[in-house]
Write an enzyme that holds these catalytic residues in place. Structure first.
Site, PDB file in Angstrom:
ATOM      1  N   THR A 182       0.927  -1.256  -0.290  1.00 15.20           N
ATOM      2  CA  THR A 182       0.079  -0.038  -0.227  1.00 15.20           C
ATOM      3  C   THR A 182       0.968   1.483  -0.626  1.00 15.20           C
ATOM      4  O   THR A 182       0.430   2.305  -0.689  1.00 15.20           O
ATOM      5  CB  THR A 182      -1.300   0.000   1.355  1.00 15.20           C
ATOM      6  OG1 THR A 182      -1.698  -1.148   1.286  1.00 15.20           O
ATOM      7  CG2 THR A 182      -2.037   1.145   1.189  1.00 15.20           C
TER       8      THR A 182
ATOM      9  N   HIS B  98       3.335   3.088   6.931  1.00 16.39           N
ATOM     10  CA  HIS B  98       2.236   2.571   7.874  1.00 16.39           C
ATOM     11  C   HIS B  98       2.718   0.515   8.807  1.00 16.39           C
ATOM     12  O   HIS B  98       1.480   0.433   9.502  1.00 16.39           O
ATOM     13  CB  HIS B  98       0.968   1.879   7.299  1.00 16.39           C
ATOM     14  CG  HIS B  98       0.583   1.179   6.053  1.00 16.39           C
ATOM     15  ND1 HIS B  98       1.688   1.304   4.781  1.00 16.39           N
ATOM     16  CD2 HIS B  98       0.368   0.005   6.267  1.00 16.39           C
ATOM     17  CE1 HIS B  98       1.108   0.625   4.291  1.00 16.39           C
ATOM     18  NE2 HIS B  98       0.399  -0.072   4.757  1.00 16.39           N
TER      19      HIS B  98
HETATM   20 ZN   LIG Z   1       0.150  -2.776   4.319  1.00 14.20          ZN
END
Ligand SMILES: [Zn+2]
Ligand SMILES: [Zn+2]
Length: 383
Positions: A53, A73
């Protein structure tokens, strides 16, 4: 750099990897990281693990571009200091930042079924803190945007307390940091949402880290057949370590893969978990489950224009379609327990970690991911 003898929350610069433009290499810059405000925590990040992501939002293909931004993240760190109103964390606590939060007060947080907190659920377009709509990062007075409330590609970051899971301080952060996003997402999607019973057949679409974690969940559940679906034939050998028993490459057939899977399984699989984020794979993952009882679970984050299309009779015939974020785990309540599963050796994390780079070479981690070489690449923040 701050030294321990200095008063809390000095304003000296810290190193952060800044994404200035879509697809351009990240640049390690000295940035200022402001003190935590109300219900916020400043965290010293020790390890990152690159998740796909991050790459999607760095490339900004199919997503709204927001730059300059500090991505990251999936990470592990230690609480440096807390802002007003924070009672559950103190400096020194070990934490995993999570892209979705748990305020513990909204209807979702109070429901046993939901983990999509009203206040802190993932918001990929917001680049600022909720409290005052401002960024805590700046360079020469100009703000740098946050990413999903975590922005862990920085020696220090500021995170809402509801997005931090306090974990066992004995857990090695360079391993359990992978539970901060991808591995929990896939593992939980199978265990908590698809819920295959012993002896089930399970199809997993996409054999990246999340898909392999979904397969691991199927293996732990006692699935008898785990069918891996991926366009890259090189992934199968690796996937065997995660319990995948058969491999289907949609490119090898001139008919829809759902038909191929239905034929292999006498009508369809009992459960499927979709981890590619491609809309066609999502539809195939639904249509390949057995009528009468099959359940498909969507996990991958779709492009913003994606539309799911299938014939309604697929539902009428008893197929169920579900979707989940973060494996249906509530970050603060549940993730400490997933870390304990690793500590008790019920869940293996080492096999997900294929590469490691120092922070200065963070762009190499992106290359490994783009070349499909890595499952997880750990980025070590300290020299
Ligand atoms: Zn992720
Ligand atoms: Zn909430």
């Amino acid at each position: 750099m701050c030294s321990l003898t200095m008063p809390a929350f000095c304003h000296f610069g810290f190193a952060a990897a800044v994404a200035w433009e879509a697809g351009k290499p990240l640049v390690i810059e000295e940035v200022e990281v402001a003190p935590p405000q109300k219900m916020e925590v400043r965290v010293k990040i020790l390890f990152n693990s690159l998740c796909h992501t991050d790459v999607n939002f760095w490339e900004a293909k199919g997503q709204n571009p927001l730059f300059p931004r500090i991505l990251g993240h999936e990470a592990g760190g230690i609480v440096e200091g807390v802002g007003e109103g924070v009672k559950e964390l103190v400096p020194g606590d070990h934490v995993l930042p999570v892209f979705t939060g748990e305020c513990k007060e909204c209807a979702h947080c109070k429901s046993e079924e939901s983990n999509v907190c009203d206040l802190l659920r993932i918001n990929t377009d917001r680049g600022v803190m909720i409290h005052d709509g401002k960024s805590r990062f700046s360079k020469e007075g100009k703000p740098i945007y946050h990413f999903v409330g975590t922005s862990t590609f920085s020696e220090y970051t500021v995170v809402h307390v509801g997005c931090l899971a306090k974990i066992n301080p004995l857990a090695p952060l360079d391993k359990v940091c992978v539970l901060s996003c991808g591995i929990s997402t896939g593992f939980g999607a199978t265990l908590n949402v698809a819920k295959p019973v012993k002896g089930s057949t399970v199809a997993v679409f996409g054999l990246g880290a999340v898909g392999l974690a979904a397969a691991e969940g199927a293996r732990v559940s006692g699935a008898s057949r785990i069918i891996g679906v991926d366009l890259n034939p090189n992934k199968f050998e690796q996937a065997k370590q995660f319990g995948v028993t058969e491999f289907v490459n949609p490119k090898d057939y001139n008919r829809p893969v759902q038909e191929v899977i239905a034929e292999m399984t006498d009508g369809g699989v009992d459960r499927s978990v979709e981890c590619t984020a491609h809309i066609d794979a999502m539809i195939s993952a639904f249509e390949c489950v057995h009528d009468g009882w099959g359940v498909a679970v969507l996990v991958g984050a779709p492009s913003k224009d994606a539309v799911f299309k299938t014939h309604p009779v697929n539902f009428l015939n008893g197929r169920t379609l579900k979707g989940t974020t973060f494996g249906n785990y509530k970050p603060r309540s549940d993730i400490p327990g997933v870390v304990e599963k690793y500590m008790n050796k019920e869940l293996e994390l080492e096999k997900f970690i294929t590469h490691e780079v120092p922070f200065a070479e963070i762009n190499k981690a992106l290359d490994y991911m783009l070349e499909g070489e890595s499952i997880r690449c750990i980025i070590r923040m300290e020299h």
